[in-house]
Design a protein around this motif. Structure first.
Motif, PDB file in Angstrom:
ATOM      1  N   UNK A   1       2.970  -3.828  -8.487  1.00 61.77           N
ATOM      2  CA  UNK A   1       3.099  -2.403  -8.782  1.00 61.77           C
ATOM      3  C   UNK A   1       2.930  -2.104 -10.268  1.00 61.77           C
ATOM      4  N   UNK A   2       3.369  -3.011 -11.156  1.00 60.73           N
ATOM      5  CA  UNK A   2       3.193  -2.784 -12.589  1.00 60.73           C
ATOM      6  C   UNK A   2       1.726  -2.851 -12.969  1.00 60.73           C
ATOM      7  N   UNK A   3       0.998  -3.819 -12.388  1.00 62.70           N
ATOM      8  CA  UNK A   3      -0.441  -3.891 -12.635  1.00 62.70           C
ATOM      9  C   UNK A   3      -1.134  -2.662 -12.060  1.00 62.70           C
ATOM     10  N   UNK A   4      -0.695  -2.213 -10.898  1.00 61.24           N
ATOM     11  CA  UNK A   4      -1.278  -1.025 -10.287  1.00 61.24           C
ATOM     12  C   UNK A   4      -1.109   0.191 -11.204  1.00 61.24           C
ATOM     13  N   UNK A   5       0.059   0.328 -11.805  1.00 67.86           N
ATOM     14  CA  UNK A   5       0.289   1.425 -12.759  1.00 67.86           C
ATOM     15  C   UNK A   5      -0.734   1.380 -13.884  1.00 67.86           C
ATOM     16  N   UNK A   6      -0.955   0.176 -14.425  1.00 68.02           N
ATOM     17  CA  UNK A   6      -1.907   0.049 -15.529  1.00 68.02           C
ATOM     18  C   UNK A   6      -3.321   0.405 -15.084  1.00 68.02           C
TER      19      UNK A   6
ATOM     20  N   UNK B   1      -5.670   3.451 -16.443  1.00 68.17           N
ATOM     21  CA  UNK B   1      -6.815   3.006 -17.239  1.00 68.17           C
ATOM     22  C   UNK B   1      -6.443   2.080 -18.371  1.00 68.17           C
ATOM     23  N   UNK B   2      -5.296   1.421 -18.271  1.00 62.70           N
ATOM     24  CA  UNK B   2      -4.830   0.536 -19.341  1.00 62.70           C
ATOM     25  C   UNK B   2      -5.096  -0.929 -18.988  1.00 62.70           C
ATOM     26  N   UNK B   3      -5.625  -1.662 -19.955  1.00 60.53           N
ATOM     27  CA  UNK B   3      -5.811  -3.113 -19.846  1.00 60.53           C
ATOM     28  C   UNK B   3      -6.716  -3.509 -18.685  1.00 60.53           C
ATOM     29  N   UNK B   4      -7.630  -2.631 -18.286  1.00 59.40           N
ATOM     30  CA  UNK B   4      -8.524  -2.978 -17.181  1.00 59.40           C
ATOM     31  C   UNK B   4      -9.453  -4.121 -17.581  1.00 59.40           C
ATOM     32  N   UNK B   5     -10.016  -4.046 -18.799  1.00 54.99           N
ATOM     33  CA  UNK B   5     -10.946  -5.085 -19.238  1.00 54.99           C
ATOM     34  C   UNK B   5     -10.274  -6.452 -19.248  1.00 54.99           C
TER      35      UNK B   5
ATOM     36  N   UNK C   1       0.835  -1.201   0.000  1.00 51.44           N
ATOM     37  CA  UNK C   1       0.000   0.000   0.000  1.00 51.44           C
ATOM     38  C   UNK C   1       0.871   1.253   0.000  1.00 51.44           C
ATOM     39  N   UNK C   2       1.917   1.281   0.815  1.00 56.36           N
ATOM     40  CA  UNK C   2       2.814   2.445   0.858  1.00 56.36           C
ATOM     41  C   UNK C   2       3.479   2.664  -0.498  1.00 56.36           C
ATOM     42  N   UNK C   3       3.879   1.581  -1.163  1.00 55.10           N
ATOM     43  CA  UNK C   3       4.489   1.704  -2.488  1.00 55.10           C
ATOM     44  C   UNK C   3       3.495   2.269  -3.498  1.00 55.10           C
ATOM     45  N   UNK C   4       2.248   1.849  -3.399  1.00 57.40           N
ATOM     46  CA  UNK C   4       1.216   2.357  -4.309  1.00 57.40           C
ATOM     47  C   UNK C   4       0.964   3.843  -4.084  1.00 57.40           C
ATOM     48  N   UNK C   5       0.942   4.276  -2.831  1.00 59.09           N
ATOM     49  CA  UNK C   5       0.737   5.696  -2.536  1.00 59.09           C
ATOM     50  C   UNK C   5       1.930   6.519  -3.050  1.00 59.09           C
ATOM     51  N   UNK C   6       3.126   5.989  -2.902  1.00 60.45           N
ATOM     52  CA  UNK C   6       4.316   6.684  -3.409  1.00 60.45           C
ATOM     53  C   UNK C   6       4.244   6.822  -4.917  1.00 60.45           C
ATOM     54  N   UNK C   7       3.746   5.804  -5.597  1.00 59.62           N
ATOM     55  CA  UNK C   7       3.616   5.880  -7.051  1.00 59.62           C
ATOM     56  C   UNK C   7       2.620   6.968  -7.454  1.00 59.62           C
ATOM     57  N   UNK C   8       1.482   7.031  -6.764  1.00 58.21           N
ATOM     58  CA  UNK C   8       0.505   8.075  -7.077  1.00 58.21           C
ATOM     59  C   UNK C   8       1.113   9.457  -6.904  1.00 58.21           C
ATOM     60  N   UNK C   9       1.829   9.643  -5.814  1.00 60.39           N
ATOM     61  CA  UNK C   9       2.460  10.940  -5.570  1.00 60.39           C
ATOM     62  C   UNK C   9       3.520  11.243  -6.625  1.00 60.39           C
ATOM     63  N   UNK C  10       4.344  10.272  -6.959  1.00 61.71           N
ATOM     64  CA  UNK C  10       5.414  10.500  -7.913  1.00 61.71           C
ATOM     65  C   UNK C  10       4.931  10.771  -9.316  1.00 61.71           C
ATOM     66  N   UNK C  11       3.748  10.273  -9.647  1.00 55.08           N
ATOM     67  CA  UNK C  11       3.222  10.453 -10.995  1.00 55.08           C
ATOM     68  C   UNK C  11       2.227  11.604 -11.083  1.00 55.08           C
ATOM     69  N   UNK C  12       2.116  12.384 -10.028  1.00 57.82           N
ATOM     70  CA  UNK C  12       1.328  13.606 -10.083  1.00 57.82           C
ATOM     71  C   UNK C  12      -0.164  13.439  -9.925  1.00 57.82           C
ATOM     72  N   UNK C  13      -0.617  12.304  -9.375  1.00 57.73           N
ATOM     73  CA  UNK C  13      -2.039  12.151  -9.100  1.00 57.73           C
ATOM     74  C   UNK C  13      -2.424  12.963  -7.857  1.00 57.73           C
ATOM     75  N   UNK C  14      -3.661  13.452  -7.847  1.00 60.42           N
ATOM     76  CA  UNK C  14      -4.179  14.185  -6.693  1.00 60.42           C
ATOM     77  C   UNK C  14      -5.407  13.466  -6.158  1.00 60.42           C
ATOM     78  N   UNK C  15      -5.290  12.769  -5.040  1.00 56.13           N
ATOM     79  CA  UNK C  15      -6.456  12.099  -4.459  1.00 56.13           C
ATOM     80  C   UNK C  15      -7.492  13.102  -3.953  1.00 56.13           C
ATOM     81  N   UNK C  16      -8.746  12.832  -4.283  1.00 63.13           N
ATOM     82  CA  UNK C  16      -9.878  13.601  -3.760  1.00 63.13           C
ATOM     83  C   UNK C  16     -10.840  12.602  -3.133  1.00 63.13           C
TER      84      UNK C  16
END
Length: 265
Positions: free
Chosen positions: A221-226, A230-234, A31-46
């Motif tokens: 983490x690679x799947x989380x990035x996708x 929005x890539x390859x969700x289906x 979970x911490x790694x996923x949050x770091x990825x969101x922050x590093x890639x410029x996502x803004x949680x709302x």
């Protein structure tokens, strides 16, 4: 403003989940790694309320919005997820089944160690919106109108009593809903509600059927990035969707049988 938004659905965050929660439990380090990825890639949680309000009014959203949501109310959300969220100043939404939260409203049936109300209040003080998730976590589309009304209103009343503010967001237990359930959620005073669907949320879905993407213990983490891109969700959730369609037919048949039985009583 109308671009699709990833809404991430978490459940338990735990080091040693039990058998009931293991499949949907994410390790604290992951979970911490996923949050770091969101922050590093410029996502803004709302939070859920902000997204729905912006889409309802046409108001602005930040660049690359994302929602981080938790269902049920597991204790690890406070123990492990909150420090990771706070490290980046991230907003999130926690949907609680009020009869599962440790305290005076215990309805039984909780699958693992749950939060208590002091922990829920601390989460609410740390940018975590508290939403409803029913009282005892039933399949809402399989219960009577009276039972449905009780589950929704009891949940909303308890949250309001414990936090001093009425919840405005809701998430369907198991992701199951119907037109009847959605009408009832709205009538109970919730302004928006989340399903599952395993797809990106879009404004055209409407405020009572916004889709989420499931994050599992096996989500690397690679799947989380996708997923957040929005890539390859289906393709990722193809098997889940096939199983869901099959189970939906079974559940509809059960519902028809229950209605027939009630009509004869």
């Amino acid at each position: 403003m109308n671009a699709p938004v990833p809404i991430l659905m978490y459940h338990s965050v735990a080091r040693s989940p039990n058998a009931a929660t293991r499949a949907l439990s994410v390790a604290p380090e992951a979970f911490a790694e996923q949050m770091a990825l969101l922050d590093g890639r410029g996502f803004t949680p709302v939070d859920t309320a902000r997204l729905a309000a912006a889409w309802r009014s046409g108001g602005p959203l930040p660049d690359r919005p994302v929602l981080i949501t938790f269902d049920d109310g597991y204790e690890g959300v406070h123990r492990y997820a909150l420090p990771a969220l706070a490290a980046y100043g991230f907003a999130a939404t926690l949907f609680v089944s009020t009869g599962w939260i440790r305290g005076t409203y215990d309805a039984g049936g909780a699958p693992d160690t749950m939060l208590d109300w002091d922990q829920v209040r601390e989460l609410a003080d740390q940018r975590v919106e508290i939403g409803g998730h029913s009282h005892s976590h039933p399949q809402l589309d399989q219960i009577t109108d009276a039972e449905l009304r009780f589950e929704l209103l009891r949940c909303r009343e308890i949250i309001a009593a414990e936090l001093g503010v009425r919840p405005v967001s809701f998430a369907y237990p198991y992701g199951y809903s119907s037109a009847r359930v959605r009408r009832s959620v709205r009538a109970a005073g919730f302004a928006q509600s989340l399903a599952v669907g395993n797809g990106l949320a879009r404004r055209r879905q409407g405020p009572y059927a916004l889709q989420r993407v499931t994050v599992r213990g096996t989500t690397g983490i690679e799947e989380f990035k996708r997923l957040v891109d929005g890539r390859a969700i289906a393709r990722t959730f193809a098997r889940d969707r096939a199983l869901t369609k099959g189970y939906a037919m079974v559940r509809r048949a059960r519902q028809v049988r229950r209605k027939a039985i009630r009509s004869r009583v």
